[in-house]
Structure formats: C-alpha cells, structure tokens
Design an enzyme around this catalytic site. Sequence first.
Site, PDB file in Angstrom:
ATOM      1  CE  LYS A  66      -4.420  -1.274   2.055  1.00 30.81           C
ATOM      2  NZ  LYS A  66      -5.342  -0.978   3.164  1.00 30.81           N
ATOM      3  CG  ASP A 102      -8.417   1.535   3.294  1.00 30.63           C
ATOM      4  OD1 ASP A 102      -9.245   0.720   2.854  1.00 30.63           O
ATOM      5  OD2 ASP A 102      -7.208   1.268   3.443  1.00 30.63           O
TER       6      ASP A 102
HETATM    7  P1  NAP Z   1      -0.676  -2.430  10.018  1.00 29.22           P
HETATM    8  O1  NAP Z   1      -0.287  -1.187   9.298  1.00 29.22           O
HETATM    9  O2  NAP Z   1       0.232  -3.601   9.994  1.00 29.22           O
HETATM   10  O3  NAP Z   1      -0.966  -2.012  11.572  1.00 29.22           O
HETATM   11  C1  NAP Z   1      -1.216  -3.001  12.540  1.00 29.22           C
HETATM   12  C2  NAP Z   1      -1.601  -2.355  13.860  1.00 29.22           C
HETATM   13  O4  NAP Z   1      -1.969  -3.382  14.795  1.00 29.22           O
HETATM   14  C3  NAP Z   1      -0.470  -1.570  14.525  1.00 29.22           C
HETATM   15  O5  NAP Z   1      -1.011  -0.495  15.251  1.00 29.22           O
HETATM   16  C4  NAP Z   1       0.131  -2.605  15.469  1.00 29.22           C
HETATM   17  O6  NAP Z   1       0.787  -2.020  16.597  1.00 29.22           O
HETATM   18  C5  NAP Z   1      -1.125  -3.295  15.951  1.00 29.22           C
HETATM   19  N1  NAP Z   1      -0.872  -4.649  16.450  1.00 29.22           N
HETATM   20  C6  NAP Z   1      -0.462  -5.725  15.731  1.00 29.22           C
HETATM   21  N2  NAP Z   1      -0.369  -6.813  16.519  1.00 29.22           N
HETATM   22  C7  NAP Z   1      -0.699  -6.419  17.772  1.00 29.22           C
HETATM   23  C8  NAP Z   1      -0.778  -7.081  19.038  1.00 29.22           C
HETATM   24  N3  NAP Z   1      -0.509  -8.386  19.158  1.00 29.22           N
HETATM   25  N4  NAP Z   1      -1.176  -6.369  20.121  1.00 29.22           N
HETATM   26  C9  NAP Z   1      -1.493  -5.052  19.999  1.00 29.22           C
HETATM   27  N5  NAP Z   1      -1.428  -4.362  18.834  1.00 29.22           N
HETATM   28  C10 NAP Z   1      -1.033  -5.044  17.724  1.00 29.22           C
HETATM   29  O7  NAP Z   1      -2.064  -2.996   9.480  1.00 29.22           O
HETATM   30  P2  NAP Z   1      -3.297  -2.158   8.856  1.00 29.22           P
HETATM   31  O8  NAP Z   1      -3.177  -2.157   7.378  1.00 29.22           O
HETATM   32  O9  NAP Z   1      -3.435  -0.889   9.577  1.00 29.22           O
HETATM   33  O10 NAP Z   1      -4.523  -3.153   9.195  1.00 29.22           O
HETATM   34  C11 NAP Z   1      -4.947  -3.377  10.534  1.00 29.22           C
HETATM   35  C12 NAP Z   1      -6.127  -4.327  10.529  1.00 29.22           C
HETATM   36  O11 NAP Z   1      -7.228  -3.736   9.869  1.00 29.22           O
HETATM   37  C13 NAP Z   1      -5.879  -5.651   9.788  1.00 29.22           C
HETATM   38  O12 NAP Z   1      -6.468  -6.686  10.533  1.00 29.22           O
HETATM   39  C14 NAP Z   1      -6.634  -5.490   8.476  1.00 29.22           C
HETATM   40  O13 NAP Z   1      -7.122  -6.717   7.981  1.00 29.22           O
HETATM   41  C15 NAP Z   1      -7.787  -4.594   8.903  1.00 29.22           C
HETATM   42  N6  NAP Z   1      -8.313  -3.769   7.791  1.00 29.22           N
HETATM   43  C16 NAP Z   1      -9.641  -3.861   7.516  1.00 29.22           C
HETATM   44  C17 NAP Z   1     -10.191  -3.096   6.501  1.00 29.22           C
HETATM   45  C18 NAP Z   1     -11.651  -3.216   6.188  1.00 29.22           C
HETATM   46  O14 NAP Z   1     -12.054  -2.820   5.095  1.00 29.22           O
HETATM   47  N7  NAP Z   1     -12.465  -3.690   7.098  1.00 29.22           N
HETATM   48  C19 NAP Z   1      -9.379  -2.204   5.769  1.00 29.22           C
HETATM   49  C20 NAP Z   1      -8.012  -2.112   6.094  1.00 29.22           C
HETATM   50  C21 NAP Z   1      -7.493  -2.911   7.121  1.00 29.22           C
HETATM   51  P3  NAP Z   1       2.354  -1.609  16.551  1.00 29.22           P
HETATM   52  O15 NAP Z   1       2.408  -0.209  16.001  1.00 29.22           O
HETATM   53  O16 NAP Z   1       2.781  -1.703  17.960  1.00 29.22           O
HETATM   54  O17 NAP Z   1       3.034  -2.609  15.651  1.00 29.22           O
END
Ligand code: NAP
Length: 273
Positions: A66, A102
């Site tokens: 992305k 998004d």
């Molecule tokens: P990302 O950039 O990898 O960010 C992940 C986030 O989760 C970070 O804040 C990370 O914290 C935190 N995290 C990961 N593992 C953790 C744990 N064990 N305990 C506490 N915090 C944790 O991912 P993203 O693209 O933002 O996506 C996040 C989620 O949203 C994913 O599950 C994705 O599938 C979902 N999503 C859904 C949609 C939808 O349309 N519904 C759209 C986009 C994304 P740190 O900063 O400490 O690493």
Amino acid sequence: MGKTFAVIGDPIDHSLSPNIHSAVFRELNLDCSYIAYRIPKGELKEGIDGLKKIKIEGFNVTIPHKIEMMKYLDKIDESCSLIGAVNTVVNMDGILKGYNTDMDGFLEPFKKKKLNIVDTKVLLLGAGGAARAIVAGFAKEKAKSITIANRTLENANNLSEFSKKIGLSATGIKIEDVNNSVKDYDIIVNATSVGLKNEPSPISLEGINEKTIVYDIVYMPMNTDFIKKAKEKGAIIIFGYEMLLGQAARAFEIWHNMEAPYNAMKKALFGGF
Ligand code: NAP
C-alpha cells in the site's frame, strides 16, 4: 474485449475482493473479470509491468504494497496523498492514477446508519496504515478529539502528530493505559490486527453503554471478541465487513463511473464468509 481488474498483495488467496467484484459484474451484466494476483514483497515493479502488459483496467492494492505502490503512480488523488498510501489504481493507457478508498469506506457505515461524528470523543486502537485513513476520516467529519492507543507508543505519537496537522486534536497513549477510561468516549474503534486470530479483545469495554459506538475494522471473523464484549453492553455496533464493502463500493465507482450495487456486493460477501 472484456475489461480485467485485480487485487495485488501477499498473501492474497484469502482476499474477498474477487468474490465481491465478480458478483457485481454478473449482477450488472458487465463484460469484466477480477483476479487475485500474488506479488511478493520486493517484486512490485515487475508485477506492475506485467499488469500493464495485459492492459489491466484497474486494481486494488493490499498488504504489503500500500505504501510502496505510491512510487509507481503517475497521478495521485488527494485521498491518496493525504493518507500516504494507495489501495485503488486506475490504468489510463499506461498512466496509473492512485486513490485511497479506506477513508470513505470507513465513514460509509456512519452515513448509512445516520450516526453523528461531529464533536464526538474518539478512542482509536492501533496506529498502522488503516488507522491513518481513519484519523483522516474523523478529521474530515469534525470529531472533537481523538486518543490513539497503540502497542508501540512511538507509532501512536507519530499518528497523533499527523492528526494535529490536519486539524484534529489528538493524544497518543500506550494501549495498556486505556484501562477504565473507555466510558469517556463516544466512539471506540479497533484498527489493530488483534482479533484476526480470535485473540481476546485488546482492551476491556467495562463502562461503555448503549450509546457508545463500537467499530471493529477486523472483518474475519465477523464476531471478534471485541465485538462480542460490545454487544454484551448493548453498544451500537459497526462490523469490519461494513468498511470492507464501503471501500469496495467506492473503488467500483471510481473504475466504472456508476453507483455500486451495495446489496449485491453484500450478498456476495456473505457467500464468502
Ligand atoms: P498495520 O499497518 O500492519 O498495523 C497493525 C496495527 O496493529 C499496529 O497499530 C500494530 O501495533 C497493531 N498490532 C499488531 N499486533 C498487535 C498485538 N498483538 N497487540 C497489539 N497491537 C497489535 O495494518 P493495517 O493495514 O493498519 O490493518 C490493521 C487491521 O485492519 C488488519 O487486521 C486489516 O485486515 C484490517 N483492515 C480492515 C479493513 C476493512 O475494510 N475492514 C481495511 C483495512 C485494514 P504496533 O504499532 O505496535 O506494531
């Protein structure tokens, strides 16, 4: 000749986007197809060259491309430059224009359910790519303030700086410091990836009530532990699949210049669950 669309990322075989878009093509009798195309990290340039060769009409971009995809765009929509990441691309004879759907996708369920954001206090869990689009959404819709709670404080603080820059008052905290402050918020959003593997809710929801809006952007499983805990309190629930449909509908509109058939998309998505 039919038009071809795709979603690129890695892993990609569990993506629900092909189900959603293909169902709409059938519903509207469009001569189009939508494929999932795995492009591993480090091979994005070659992957995009390949897509251009087959004259791809447009594509979605997901983890891990992305942010890196921004480098390969010829034109950048405002939604994309604001968030600094791209999830939807249009190919106009080899000229690639990027969008980020998004933010609109995240806001769509509030609009559909006529839920107010103006002057609300928001608690956002997570500070990754999706959280950034969400902050932009709350700034646009004039929330009063946002508290960004994250495992890594530095990431929360960085996102909080971004929030202030675009006009939304913000504070970064560590996720374990949320404790029993949840009652102070009107809207609580989980934008961490916690829940994807059926983990327990990242925070306790003790103290929220039936006026609290609780939104989990994790969409698989549909009923995460976070959602279950919110339901026990009678809160207003928004599911991750609602954002997923919202961003897919917006991408459809960008590519086809017509309104997306939301119900057909929803039916297709539920077939995929
Ligand atoms: P990302 O950039 O990898 O960010 C992940 C986030 O989760 C970070 O804040 C990370 O914290 C935190 N995290 C990961 N593992 C953790 C744990 N064990 N305990 C506490 N915090 C944790 O991912 P993203 O693209 O933002 O996506 C996040 C989620 O949203 C994913 O599950 C994705 O599938 C979902 N999503 C859904 C949609 C939808 O349309 N519904 C759209 C986009 C994304 P740190 O900063 O400490 O690493």
